[in-house]
Each structure stands twice: as structure tokens, then as C-alpha cells.
Design an enzyme around this catalytic site. Structure first.
Site, PDB file in Angstrom:
ATOM      1  N   TYR A   1       5.256  -5.435  12.464  1.00 47.43           N
ATOM      2  CA  TYR A   1       5.120  -5.147  11.061  1.00 47.43           C
ATOM      3  C   TYR A   1       5.034  -6.460  10.195  1.00 47.43           C
ATOM      4  O   TYR A   1       4.060  -6.664   9.544  1.00 47.43           O
ATOM      5  CB  TYR A   1       5.854  -3.898  10.665  1.00 47.43           C
TER       6      TYR A   1
ATOM      7  N   SER B   1       4.401  -7.177   2.198  1.00 44.28           N
ATOM      8  CA  SER B   1       5.918  -6.989   2.150  1.00 44.28           C
ATOM      9  C   SER B   1       6.699  -7.828   2.030  1.00 44.28           C
ATOM     10  O   SER B   1       6.386  -9.090   2.121  1.00 44.28           O
ATOM     11  CB  SER B   1       6.152  -5.889   3.298  1.00 44.28           C
TER      12      SER B   1
HETATM   13  P1  NDP Z   1       3.477   5.925   4.010  1.00 41.22           P
HETATM   14  O1  NDP Z   1       3.591   5.889   5.458  1.00 41.22           O
HETATM   15  O2  NDP Z   1       4.166   6.896   3.204  1.00 41.22           O
HETATM   16  O3  NDP Z   1       1.698   6.085   3.750  1.00 41.22           O
HETATM   17  C1  NDP Z   1       0.801   5.432   4.646  1.00 41.22           C
HETATM   18  C2  NDP Z   1      -0.482   6.051   4.420  1.00 41.22           C
HETATM   19  O4  NDP Z   1      -1.283   5.039   5.293  1.00 41.22           O
HETATM   20  C3  NDP Z   1      -0.588   7.313   4.952  1.00 41.22           C
HETATM   21  O5  NDP Z   1      -1.403   8.349   3.932  1.00 41.22           O
HETATM   22  C4  NDP Z   1      -1.292   7.435   6.417  1.00 41.22           C
HETATM   23  O6  NDP Z   1      -2.007   8.468   6.646  1.00 41.22           O
HETATM   24  C5  NDP Z   1      -2.082   6.069   6.160  1.00 41.22           C
HETATM   25  N1  NDP Z   1      -2.346   5.579   7.463  1.00 41.22           N
HETATM   26  C6  NDP Z   1      -1.500   5.337   8.298  1.00 41.22           C
HETATM   27  N2  NDP Z   1      -2.120   4.953   9.397  1.00 41.22           N
HETATM   28  C7  NDP Z   1      -3.620   5.199   9.333  1.00 41.22           C
HETATM   29  C8  NDP Z   1      -4.848   4.932  10.136  1.00 41.22           C
HETATM   30  N3  NDP Z   1      -4.766   4.495  11.329  1.00 41.22           N
HETATM   31  N4  NDP Z   1      -6.040   5.247   9.410  1.00 41.22           N
HETATM   32  C9  NDP Z   1      -6.064   5.633   8.396  1.00 41.22           C
HETATM   33  N5  NDP Z   1      -4.948   5.743   7.574  1.00 41.22           N
HETATM   34  C10 NDP Z   1      -3.641   5.434   8.012  1.00 41.22           C
HETATM   35  O7  NDP Z   1       3.728   4.387   3.621  1.00 41.22           O
HETATM   36  P2  NDP Z   1       3.801   3.987   2.321  1.00 41.22           P
HETATM   37  O8  NDP Z   1       3.174   4.737   1.017  1.00 41.22           O
HETATM   38  O9  NDP Z   1       5.200   3.741   2.078  1.00 41.22           O
HETATM   39  O10 NDP Z   1       3.215   2.500   2.104  1.00 41.22           O
HETATM   40  C11 NDP Z   1       2.086   2.108   1.773  1.00 41.22           C
HETATM   41  C12 NDP Z   1       1.899   0.584   1.818  1.00 41.22           C
HETATM   42  O11 NDP Z   1       3.018  -0.324   1.213  1.00 41.22           O
HETATM   43  C13 NDP Z   1       1.996   0.115   3.282  1.00 41.22           C
HETATM   44  O12 NDP Z   1       0.845  -1.071   3.364  1.00 41.22           O
HETATM   45  C14 NDP Z   1       3.178  -0.446   3.273  1.00 41.22           C
HETATM   46  O13 NDP Z   1       3.370  -1.494   4.353  1.00 41.22           O
HETATM   47  C15 NDP Z   1       3.668  -0.975   2.014  1.00 41.22           C
HETATM   48  N6  NDP Z   1       5.099  -1.267   1.750  1.00 41.22           N
HETATM   49  C16 NDP Z   1       5.785   0.040   1.665  1.00 41.22           C
HETATM   50  C17 NDP Z   1       7.190  -0.207   1.237  1.00 41.22           C
HETATM   51  C18 NDP Z   1       8.023   1.051   0.859  1.00 41.22           C
HETATM   52  O14 NDP Z   1       9.054   0.769   0.699  1.00 41.22           O
HETATM   53  N7  NDP Z   1       7.640   2.387   0.808  1.00 41.22           N
HETATM   54  C19 NDP Z   1       7.728  -1.669   1.243  1.00 41.22           C
HETATM   55  C20 NDP Z   1       6.820  -2.507   1.385  1.00 41.22           C
HETATM   56  C21 NDP Z   1       5.475  -2.393   1.665  1.00 41.22           C
HETATM   57  P3  NDP Z   1      -1.548   9.688   7.148  1.00 41.22           P
HETATM   58  O15 NDP Z   1      -0.841  10.491   5.952  1.00 41.22           O
HETATM   59  O16 NDP Z   1      -2.709  10.439   7.751  1.00 41.22           O
HETATM   60  O17 NDP Z   1      -0.193   9.211   8.224  1.00 41.22           O
END
Ligand code: NDP
Length: 252
Positions: free
Chosen positions: A165, A152
């Protein structure tokens, strides 16, 4: 930057995507499948993984697999078992996209709870460390092994209130650099992606008042995800690459 990616760049490759049930992970799984990969969908909410599975099948891509796993409680044994299952079922693993993350609670540093800190570090750092250790023997056997972490902007530039985070993403970048250096004389390439502001549930949680229609969608940022997972990136190692390099960090 324009990434040149062959339509079949991931043909016959097996790629694991964590957090594949929604957001960026869901789109990455579909995009990898569209480029020929067999994808393994890992996440904690089975119904969401099944929906992505159905979508990939309906599009006529290679049949995916599902690994239901909550990274919060998973142990080294779970990851070792997972590696064994993947080897038994597919005989190979070409790439891993570490995408699942927890945002935790945004708060001033002195009010950041220990539980929040532990939860975020567990999912965003320790789970990725343990899983990578277990999967590396398989990935090292691949012709073009790829490990892609997700960072990020606050993973290389600290920002007020981003607490655990941000700390976890600094750790992710460190982990990526260490592993990349160790893999530099092998076929494995290890890099990270900074997606930049992207229209997902996590982004909406961090910026609830924002007009999300201004944001890029997960599909918009896929060229970099494909590039770093495929053979085209064989000369790239130890980098954290910004999927939206021209965008100013922060609110839309
Ligand atoms: P979302 O919150 O939309 O999706 C995250 C996913 O991770 C979900 O499918 C969730 O599962 C899964 N997850 C969370 N916790 C667990 C766990 N304990 N075990 C298994 N799976 C888990 O996030 P984004 O798509 O936005 O983010 C994806 C990546 O990109 C992350 O690493 C985030 O930090 C990074 N990022 C995103 C940005 C953005 O603007 N969106 C900007 C910068 C970085 P469930 O559906 O079951 O909750």
C-alpha cells in the site's frame, strides 16, 4: 486552511469519482453533486453505486451515471471504451477523482506476498495510469480540467508493515507529479490529497482496535476535495495536500 468554495463551483461540470460506492468516494460524489456537478460513479459493487445514485437523486441534484468496473481486471480497452461512452453521453469530462484503492495485507516486508503486491499495484497504480491515459484527451478539452489522485501519509514517508500500500502511494505521488509537470502550460491541474485518518471501512481494517468516533468523517474533509476539483485551485499544480494538516499520523 479554510477553503473558499462557491456553492455552485462545479455547476455544469462532469466529474468521475472512482470507488464511489462507500467511504470517502461516496461522500465526494455527493459533495460534488451538491455543488452542481453531474457525477459519474465508478466502482465494482453495483448495489453500493445504486444506493449513492438514489441518494443523489433524492437530494434533487443532477442525475448521476454509474460505471460498474472492477479495477483489478480492467484493461486499456475498458478505459478507452469508457472514455468513448462518457464523450458520447456527456460530451465532456471536467474532472477525475482517483479515490478507489486497496489496502492489501499489512505485514513485515519479507512476508509480503507477491499476489498481494500485484493486486495492490494493479488497483492503486496501474489502473489509475491506464484510466488517466484514456481520459486525458477529454479532460484536456475542459475549461478547468482537474485530475485529483489520493495518496496517504505513507505515500511520502514509509512506515513499517505498510508494504505494498505504501509503495503504491509513493508511485501515485510520482505519477501525479509527472503528469502535473507535463500539464503545467495547459488548463489541467493535477494534484493529490492525503485524507489523513478518516472514519471508513479501510481505516477500520488498518486500525481494528481504534475508537473510530475520534476520527474525522469523510464529510469533514470535503472542503479540500471541492477546492482541488473546482476553478478556485487554478494556481495549484503538482501538490499533495493534507486534508488534516494538524493531525499527528498513526493511531487515533
Ligand atoms: P474504502 O475502503 O472505505 O472505500 C474504497 C472504495 O474503493 C470502495 O468503494 C471500493 O469498492 C472501491 N474499490 C476498491 N477496490 C476496487 C476495485 N478493484 N475496483 C473498483 N473499485 C474498488 O476506502 P476509503 O474511503 O477509506 O479510502 C478512499 C481513499 O483514501 C483510498 O485511496 C485510500 O487509500 C485513501 N486514504 C484513506 C484514509 C482513511 O483513513 N480512510 C487515509 C489515507 C488515505 P467496494 O465498495 O465495491 O469495495
Amino acid at each position: 486552511m479554510e477553503y473558499q468554495i462557491a456553492a455552485d463551483s462545479l455547476k455544469d461540470r462532469v466529474i468521475l469519482v472512482t470507488g464511489a460506492g462507500e467511504g470517502i468516494g461516496r461522500q465526494a460524489a455527493i459533495s460534488y453533486a451538491a455543488h452542481g456537478a453531474t457525477v459519474i460513479l465508478l466502482g465494482r459493487t453495483v448495489a453500493k453505486l445504486e444506493a449513492v445514485y438514489d441518494e443523489i437523486e433524492a437530494l434533487g441534484y443532477a442525475q448521476p451515471a454509474i460505471i460498474p468496473l472492477d479495477l483489478q481486471g480492467a484493461t486499456k480497452q475498458n478505459y478507452d471504451d469508457m472514455a468513448e461512452t462518457i464523450e458520447g453521453q456527456f460530451g465532456r469530462l471536467d474532472g477525475v477523482l482517483h479515490n478507489a484503492s486497496l489496502l492489501g495485507v499489512m505485514s513485515p516486508f519479507d512476508q509480503l506476498g507477491e499476489d498481494t503486491f500485484d493486486d495492490v499495484m494493479q488497483v492503486n497504480v496501474k489502473a489509475q495510469f491506464l484510466m488517466t491515459q484514456s481520459l486525458m484527451p477529454l479532460v484536456k478539452k475542459a475549461e478547468d480540467g482537474r485530475i485529483v489522485f489520493t495518496s496517504s501519509t505513507v505515500g511520502h514517508q514509509g512506515r513499517a508493515f505498510w508494504g505494498a500500500y505504501s509503495i503504491s502511494k509513493f508511485a501515485t505521488e510520482g505519477m501525479m507529479q509527472i503528469l502535473a509537470d507535463e500539464m503545467s502550460n495547459t488548463n489541467v491541474r493535477v494534484n493529490a490529497i492525503n485524507p489523513g485518518a478518516t472514519r471508513t471501512a479501510m481505516r477500520a481494517k488498518a486500525y481494528p482496535a481504534e475508537d473510530s468516533s475520534e476520527l474525522k468523517t469523510p464529510a469533514d474533509i470535503m472542503p479540500l476535495y471541492l477546492y482541488l476539483m473546482g476553478p478556485e485551485s487554478k494556481n495549484v499544480n503538482g501538490q499533495c495536500i493534507d486534508a488534516q494538516p494538524k493531525r499527528k499520523p498513526g493511531a487515533a
